[in-house]
Design a protein around this motif. Sequence first.
Motif, PDB file in Angstrom:
ATOM      1  N   VAL A 238     -24.454  72.430  -0.244  1.00 10.90           N
ATOM      2  CA  VAL A 238     -25.408  73.540  -0.321  1.00 10.90           C
ATOM      3  C   VAL A 238     -24.793  74.823  -0.887  1.00 10.90           C
ATOM      4  O   VAL A 238     -25.505  75.796  -1.121  1.00 10.90           O
ATOM      5  CB  VAL A 238     -26.019  73.847   1.066  1.00 10.90           C
ATOM      6  CG1 VAL A 238     -26.710  72.610   1.619  1.00 10.90           C
ATOM      7  CG2 VAL A 238     -24.981  74.363   2.056  1.00 10.90           C
ATOM      8  N   LEU A 239     -23.493  74.841  -1.125  1.00  8.17           N
ATOM      9  CA  LEU A 239     -22.822  76.052  -1.594  1.00  8.17           C
ATOM     10  C   LEU A 239     -23.093  76.282  -3.080  1.00  8.17           C
ATOM     11  O   LEU A 239     -23.069  75.357  -3.882  1.00  8.17           O
ATOM     12  CB  LEU A 239     -21.314  75.919  -1.369  1.00  8.17           C
ATOM     13  CG  LEU A 239     -20.471  77.187  -1.494  1.00  8.17           C
ATOM     14  CD1 LEU A 239     -20.747  78.133  -0.334  1.00  8.17           C
ATOM     15  CD2 LEU A 239     -18.973  76.836  -1.546  1.00  8.17           C
ATOM     16  N   ARG A 240     -23.353  77.525  -3.437  1.00  6.89           N
ATOM     17  CA  ARG A 240     -23.517  77.853  -4.859  1.00  6.89           C
ATOM     18  C   ARG A 240     -22.151  77.904  -5.531  1.00  6.89           C
ATOM     19  O   ARG A 240     -21.103  78.026  -4.880  1.00  6.89           O
ATOM     20  CB  ARG A 240     -24.222  79.195  -5.024  1.00  6.89           C
ATOM     21  CG  ARG A 240     -23.410  80.413  -4.616  1.00  6.89           C
ATOM     22  CD  ARG A 240     -23.937  81.668  -5.282  1.00  6.89           C
ATOM     23  NE  ARG A 240     -23.348  82.899  -4.769  1.00  6.89           N
ATOM     24  CZ  ARG A 240     -22.222  83.444  -5.238  1.00  6.89           C
ATOM     25  NH1 ARG A 240     -21.531  82.846  -6.194  1.00  6.89           N
ATOM     26  NH2 ARG A 240     -21.778  84.583  -4.732  1.00  6.89           N
ATOM     27  N   THR A 241     -22.160  77.819  -6.849  1.00  5.87           N
ATOM     28  CA  THR A 241     -20.929  78.007  -7.607  1.00  5.87           C
ATOM     29  C   THR A 241     -20.344  79.384  -7.297  1.00  5.87           C
ATOM     30  O   THR A 241     -21.070  80.381  -7.258  1.00  5.87           O
ATOM     31  CB  THR A 241     -21.206  77.883  -9.108  1.00  5.87           C
ATOM     32  OG1 THR A 241     -21.807  76.615  -9.363  1.00  5.87           O
ATOM     33  CG2 THR A 241     -19.921  77.999  -9.907  1.00  5.87           C
ATOM     34  N   ARG A 242     -19.037  79.409  -7.046  1.00  5.71           N
ATOM     35  CA  ARG A 242     -18.299  80.617  -6.655  1.00  5.71           C
ATOM     36  C   ARG A 242     -18.707  81.135  -5.281  1.00  5.71           C
ATOM     37  O   ARG A 242     -18.512  82.303  -4.964  1.00  5.71           O
ATOM     38  CB  ARG A 242     -18.428  81.726  -7.714  1.00  5.71           C
ATOM     39  CG  ARG A 242     -17.813  81.354  -9.059  1.00  5.71           C
ATOM     40  CD  ARG A 242     -17.953  82.462 -10.096  1.00  5.71           C
ATOM     41  NE  ARG A 242     -19.365  82.815 -10.328  1.00  5.71           N
ATOM     42  CZ  ARG A 242     -20.200  82.107 -11.084  1.00  5.71           C
ATOM     43  NH1 ARG A 242     -19.770  80.985 -11.678  1.00  5.71           N
ATOM     44  NH2 ARG A 242     -21.453  82.487 -11.271  1.00  5.71           N
ATOM     45  N   GLY A 243     -19.258  80.237  -4.474  1.00  4.85           N
ATOM     46  CA  GLY A 243     -19.581  80.605  -3.102  1.00  4.85           C
ATOM     47  C   GLY A 243     -18.351  80.557  -2.207  1.00  4.85           C
ATOM     48  O   GLY A 243     -17.278  80.085  -2.593  1.00  4.85           O
ATOM     49  N   THR A 244     -18.514  81.054  -0.975  1.00 11.58           N
ATOM     50  CA  THR A 244     -17.400  81.190  -0.027  1.00 11.58           C
ATOM     51  C   THR A 244     -17.680  80.449   1.265  1.00 11.58           C
ATOM     52  O   THR A 244     -18.781  80.547   1.819  1.00 11.58           O
ATOM     53  CB  THR A 244     -17.142  82.679   0.295  1.00 11.58           C
ATOM     54  OG1 THR A 244     -16.769  83.354  -0.901  1.00 11.58           O
ATOM     55  CG2 THR A 244     -16.034  82.836   1.334  1.00 11.58           C
ATOM     56  N   ILE A 245     -16.689  79.702   1.731  1.00  5.58           N
ATOM     57  CA  ILE A 245     -16.724  79.113   3.071  1.00  5.58           C
ATOM     58  C   ILE A 245     -15.686  79.851   3.900  1.00  5.58           C
ATOM     59  O   ILE A 245     -14.485  79.776   3.628  1.00  5.58           O
ATOM     60  CB  ILE A 245     -16.420  77.607   3.046  1.00  5.58           C
ATOM     61  CG1 ILE A 245     -17.435  76.865   2.163  1.00  5.58           C
ATOM     62  CG2 ILE A 245     -16.422  77.038   4.464  1.00  5.58           C
ATOM     63  CD1 ILE A 245     -17.069  75.410   1.910  1.00  5.58           C
ATOM     64  N   SER A 246     -16.145  80.573   4.889  1.00  5.91           N
ATOM     65  CA  SER A 246     -15.286  81.406   5.721  1.00  5.91           C
ATOM     66  C   SER A 246     -15.146  80.738   7.088  1.00  5.91           C
ATOM     67  O   SER A 246     -16.115  80.649   7.839  1.00  5.91           O
ATOM     68  CB  SER A 246     -15.909  82.798   5.845  1.00  5.91           C
ATOM     69  OG  SER A 246     -15.069  83.675   6.530  1.00  5.91           O
ATOM     70  N   THR A 247     -13.954  80.293   7.408  1.00  5.73           N
ATOM     71  CA  THR A 247     -13.738  79.437   8.571  1.00  5.73           C
ATOM     72  C   THR A 247     -12.961  80.148   9.664  1.00  5.73           C
ATOM     73  O   THR A 247     -11.843  80.614   9.425  1.00  5.73           O
ATOM     74  CB  THR A 247     -12.964  78.169   8.155  1.00  5.73           C
ATOM     75  OG1 THR A 247     -13.720  77.457   7.187  1.00  5.73           O
ATOM     76  CG2 THR A 247     -12.716  77.272   9.351  1.00  5.73           C
ATOM     77  N   TYR A 248     -13.563  80.214  10.851  1.00  3.89           N
ATOM     78  CA  TYR A 248     -12.889  80.869  11.965  1.00  3.89           C
ATOM     79  C   TYR A 248     -12.537  79.911  13.095  1.00  3.89           C
ATOM     80  O   TYR A 248     -11.944  80.315  14.100  1.00  3.89           O
ATOM     81  CB  TYR A 248     -13.738  82.021  12.509  1.00  3.89           C
ATOM     82  CG  TYR A 248     -15.124  81.627  12.982  1.00  3.89           C
ATOM     83  CD1 TYR A 248     -15.344  81.204  14.286  1.00  3.89           C
ATOM     84  CD2 TYR A 248     -16.212  81.665  12.118  1.00  3.89           C
ATOM     85  CE1 TYR A 248     -16.607  80.832  14.727  1.00  3.89           C
ATOM     86  CE2 TYR A 248     -17.473  81.307  12.542  1.00  3.89           C
ATOM     87  CZ  TYR A 248     -17.668  80.892  13.844  1.00  3.89           C
ATOM     88  OH  TYR A 248     -18.935  80.517  14.262  1.00  3.89           O
ATOM     89  N   ALA A 249     -12.907  78.613  12.952  1.00  3.36           N
ATOM     90  CA  ALA A 249     -12.577  77.615  13.971  1.00  3.36           C
ATOM     91  C   ALA A 249     -12.799  76.233  13.380  1.00  3.36           C
ATOM     92  O   ALA A 249     -13.409  76.081  12.316  1.00  3.36           O
ATOM     93  CB  ALA A 249     -13.441  77.800  15.227  1.00  3.36           C
ATOM     94  N   ASN A 250     -12.296  75.230  14.086  1.00  2.00           N
ATOM     95  CA  ASN A 250     -12.561  73.839  13.702  1.00  2.00           C
ATOM     96  C   ASN A 250     -12.948  73.055  14.944  1.00  2.00           C
ATOM     97  O   ASN A 250     -12.254  72.123  15.357  1.00  2.00           O
ATOM     98  CB  ASN A 250     -11.341  73.225  13.016  1.00  2.00           C
ATOM     99  CG  ASN A 250     -11.662  71.871  12.394  1.00  2.00           C
ATOM    100  OD1 ASN A 250     -12.800  71.631  11.983  1.00  2.00           O
ATOM    101  ND2 ASN A 250     -10.685  70.977  12.334  1.00  2.00           N
ATOM    102  N   ASP A 251     -14.063  73.458  15.540  1.00  2.00           N
ATOM    103  CA  ASP A 251     -14.531  72.805  16.763  1.00  2.00           C
ATOM    104  C   ASP A 251     -14.636  71.299  16.541  1.00  2.00           C
ATOM    105  O   ASP A 251     -15.122  70.837  15.507  1.00  2.00           O
ATOM    106  CB  ASP A 251     -15.897  73.358  17.169  1.00  2.00           C
ATOM    107  CG  ASP A 251     -15.795  74.743  17.790  1.00  2.00           C
ATOM    108  OD1 ASP A 251     -14.677  75.278  17.856  1.00  2.00           O
ATOM    109  OD2 ASP A 251     -16.843  75.293  18.196  1.00  2.00           O
ATOM    110  N   GLY A 252     -14.192  70.572  17.539  1.00  2.00           N
ATOM    111  CA  GLY A 252     -14.194  69.117  17.442  1.00  2.00           C
ATOM    112  C   GLY A 252     -12.898  68.568  16.897  1.00  2.00           C
ATOM    113  O   GLY A 252     -12.564  67.396  17.118  1.00  2.00           O
ATOM    114  N   GLY A 253     -12.151  69.395  16.158  1.00  2.00           N
ATOM    115  CA  GLY A 253     -10.833  68.990  15.691  1.00  2.00           C
ATOM    116  C   GLY A 253     -10.813  67.929  14.606  1.00  2.00           C
ATOM    117  O   GLY A 253      -9.758  67.334  14.339  1.00  2.00           O
TER     118      GLY A 253
END
Length: 338
Positions: A238-253
């Motif tokens: 669903v991310l557009r080109t040059r979009g950003t995924i900003s990650t503050y956790a990895n629940d579930g590991g």
Amino acid sequence: MKAIIYRDNGGPDVLQLVDRTLPTPGPGEVRVQVAVSGVNPTDWQTRSGAHPGQFSEVTPHLDGAGVIDAVGEGVTQSRVGQRMWLFMAAAGRPTGTAAEFTVVPADRAVPLPDEASFDVGASLGVPALTAHRALTVAEDGPRRLRPGALDGRVVLAAGGAGAVGHAVIQLARWAGATVISTVSSPAKARLATAAGADHVINYREGDPAADIRKIAPDGVDLVAEVALGANLALNLAVLRTRGTISTYANDGGKPVELDVLRNMVLNTRLQFLVLYTAGPEARAAAVEDVAAAVRSGALPVGEEHGLPLVRFPLDRTADAHRAVESGAVGKVLVDVTS
């Protein structure tokens, strides 16, 4: 004064309620009579030993709210009597907010408007400042949040019923974004909607990527992510080109596996973040913007606003930690003084 302390890392049972001498603020510090203490995952993780400390005795909890009752050298006396919200109280220090009084550097005590409750104040800190950071790291996005800063942007708040996800929704809406939130149940969908999400998608039903693309046919500008390993495939769909995924956790590991070519073609920006190493400039900007959002009434809490409050008295702080560890929905608070 009464305080919660622990001397050894371990489970919640290492927490003890003890009597301690009233602390004296040093130069550049303030003493706060704590009304409400907020509990974050970092608090129990530190207690358990995941983040080893260097102190022989620790009073836990980074966040809280209360009233300044004394100041140290270099701090104006006019601050005495002011209502405050606290952040990072126990970061690099042995004295957090799980006590009737705590001492913090003056810049970690932020004025709390009279119309904002201590519950609001104790729910800010880590969640709100983390949410601000998540929303301000896009290459072509704003570094500061204010009304209009995110006009025309589409933000995907993963886990909108969590404390950080809730703050992401509220801050993004305050800044003008269209907010989509993903949740795992109808009950959590109601909370994300109450927080202000424009659209809520149950990722366990149907085709969530197609549902999101119907809302944002050109793609999502920014994802604020709480479980990167579990959600990366959906994010990239669903991310557009040059979009950003900003990650503050990895629940579930779940391990994160990157399709390098796909991310190259998308020009994906993968931003990992944690508040404590974000740097003083980013934190100071976040504090100013979150304080402005609070003054405008943009960050209410309570079930009617999408963040149920789960309360414990000070002598049951161990139960508060157990609640956070077990994934309690909403914000866990400890009532310290009336």
